[in-house]
Scaffold this active site. Sequence first.
Site, short mmCIF file in Angstrom:
data_model
loop_
_atom_site.label_atom_id
_atom_site.label_comp_id
_atom_site.label_asym_id
_atom_site.label_seq_id
_atom_site.Cartn_x
_atom_site.Cartn_y
_atom_site.Cartn_z
N GLU A 1 -27.47 1.58 29.42
CA GLU A 1 -26.02 1.83 29.38
C GLU A 1 -25.58 3.03 30.21
OE1 GLU A 1 -24.28 1.89 25.52
OE2 GLU A 1 -24.92 -0.14 25.04
N GLU B 1 -28.43 -5.66 23.15
CA GLU B 1 -27.84 -5.04 21.96
C GLU B 1 -26.59 -5.81 21.58
OE1 GLU B 1 -26.90 -0.80 21.85
OE2 GLU B 1 -28.71 -0.37 23.02
C1 BGP Z 1 -25.03 1.62 22.29
C2 BGP Z 1 -26.27 2.46 22.42
C3 BGP Z 1 -27.07 2.61 21.17
C4 BGP Z 1 -26.28 2.59 19.88
C5 BGP Z 1 -25.16 1.57 19.89
C6 BGP Z 1 -24.21 1.68 18.74
O1 BGP Z 1 -24.07 2.15 23.13
O2 BGP Z 1 -27.13 1.97 23.43
O3 BGP Z 1 -27.90 3.72 21.34
O4 BGP Z 1 -26.01 3.81 19.37
O5 BGP Z 1 -24.41 1.60 21.07
O6 BGP Z 1 -23.29 2.68 18.98
P1 BGP Z 1 -22.86 3.72 17.90
O7 BGP Z 1 -24.14 4.33 17.42
O8 BGP Z 1 -21.99 4.70 18.61
O9 BGP Z 1 -22.15 2.96 16.87
#
Ligand code: BGP
Length: 470
Positions: free
Chosen positions: A160, A374
Amino acid sequence: RVKKLPKDFVWGGATAAYQVEGATKVDGKGKTMWDDYLKAQGRFAPDPASDFYHLYPEDIRLSKKYGLNAIRVSIAWTRIFPKGYGEPVQAGVDYYHRLFKECLDNGIEPYVSLHHFDSPKTLFDDGDWLNRKNIDHFVDYAKFCFDEFPEVTHWFTINELISLAYSQYIQGNFPPSHKFDVTSAIQAEHNELLAHAKVVNLFKDGGYKGKIGLIHVLQPVYPYPNTPENQHAADLSDAFMNAFLLDGTFKGEYTDKTMKLINEILDANDAKLDIQDGDMDILKKASTRNDYFGLNYYQPSFFAAYNGESTNHFNGTGEKGTSSFKFKGVGQAVKNPNIPTTDWDWNIYPEGLYDILKRVSSEYPNSKEIFITENGLGLKEELPENVTDDTIINDDKRIDFVDQHMEAILKARSEGVNVNGYFIWSLQDQFSWANGYNKRYGLFFVDFATQKRYIKKSALWYKALADTMK
Ligand code: BGP
């Protein structure tokens, strides 16, 4: 709705080193850009996280039991090179060998990222991705990993790129917490693309076995309401969030259409982008050499035109309705009343995933093969008072979310999109960078005080779908 998974579908769970490992001060690990920042902030700490550093055998055992055949992990750069460069630390190297062996012995294929938001503190202090020396250090670290870990055959370079650049320099919710520093954001995007491309070229020129790609989170942007002015705002936001990075990765050039929009944003913010001689040749060469593309998807945004100064409020606490985002020269995020949102104001819209899959597949054929690396739903969840070892935590909302998104994926697939896997975010509950420990995503519930794991209903659902592949 989703009745059956395609044969040989990659069915995984995702983690990131700093969010699960804990153990940030052991075995010679160096500091990341987060350690001092989180301490000063005082809201939550990166220890114990899910203590994956010690409990990985337990999580791999559960993964196997609940039908997963793959896991996303990342290597913490600072476990191997505490300063980001120099002599490797054997304890860190040994840990990752043990972890990969545990995965492979249990039939869980590791998909390994080299960088997931955890820049070494030493390099961060020296400018992080804005300093081009960082790119060379990253290439050296990648080469070390390719030589050291031949048991890994599925690599991702950086996770990301936009979230990092955007959170560090636009939203200000990642260190160094700049707000609307457009020059730094766009430069970090370009420099990270360059770092990725150099590593891909090194991997291919070096004849390493296995496959390599990178991970972008894509956020389709829709005008709301649908007017020509709002469409233009959506186009500007899309260029900044999606098109610039997709072009750079899979076309090896920033197209005229994209640059026209990017330049409009740069001009409005007195910002500039520095592309040096030779940069675009490197991107061009790498653009056809990615073996696959990791696509993270959580939500779309809805945009309207906006003519004022930039302001924002990041909802990092889960108080619904508190977020706002207005970006000078781009537009403002608006709430679409027809679309449900989470407590953190994230839009729930599975059709967005279908739309973006179709777009990537038609506009960026060099992406070749797509994995959803993800996708998932953050919820506030608690253990019931009368909890026992056998308690199953009810997370029907998460099952519904994943089911709807899987349906979108399979629809795109049935129309020819080459999408071959899905990694739920996240495997087990873990620590969230800007939200802490109350935003849970896991298939497995983690009691952070005791580190005991409990099964959520979504894990049973995951297993039932896995069984349809047999
Ligand atoms: C993505 C990342 C993760 C994770 C996820 C959820 O952007 O790659 O590392 O954290 O989002 O986001 P958040 O934890 O802000 O809810």
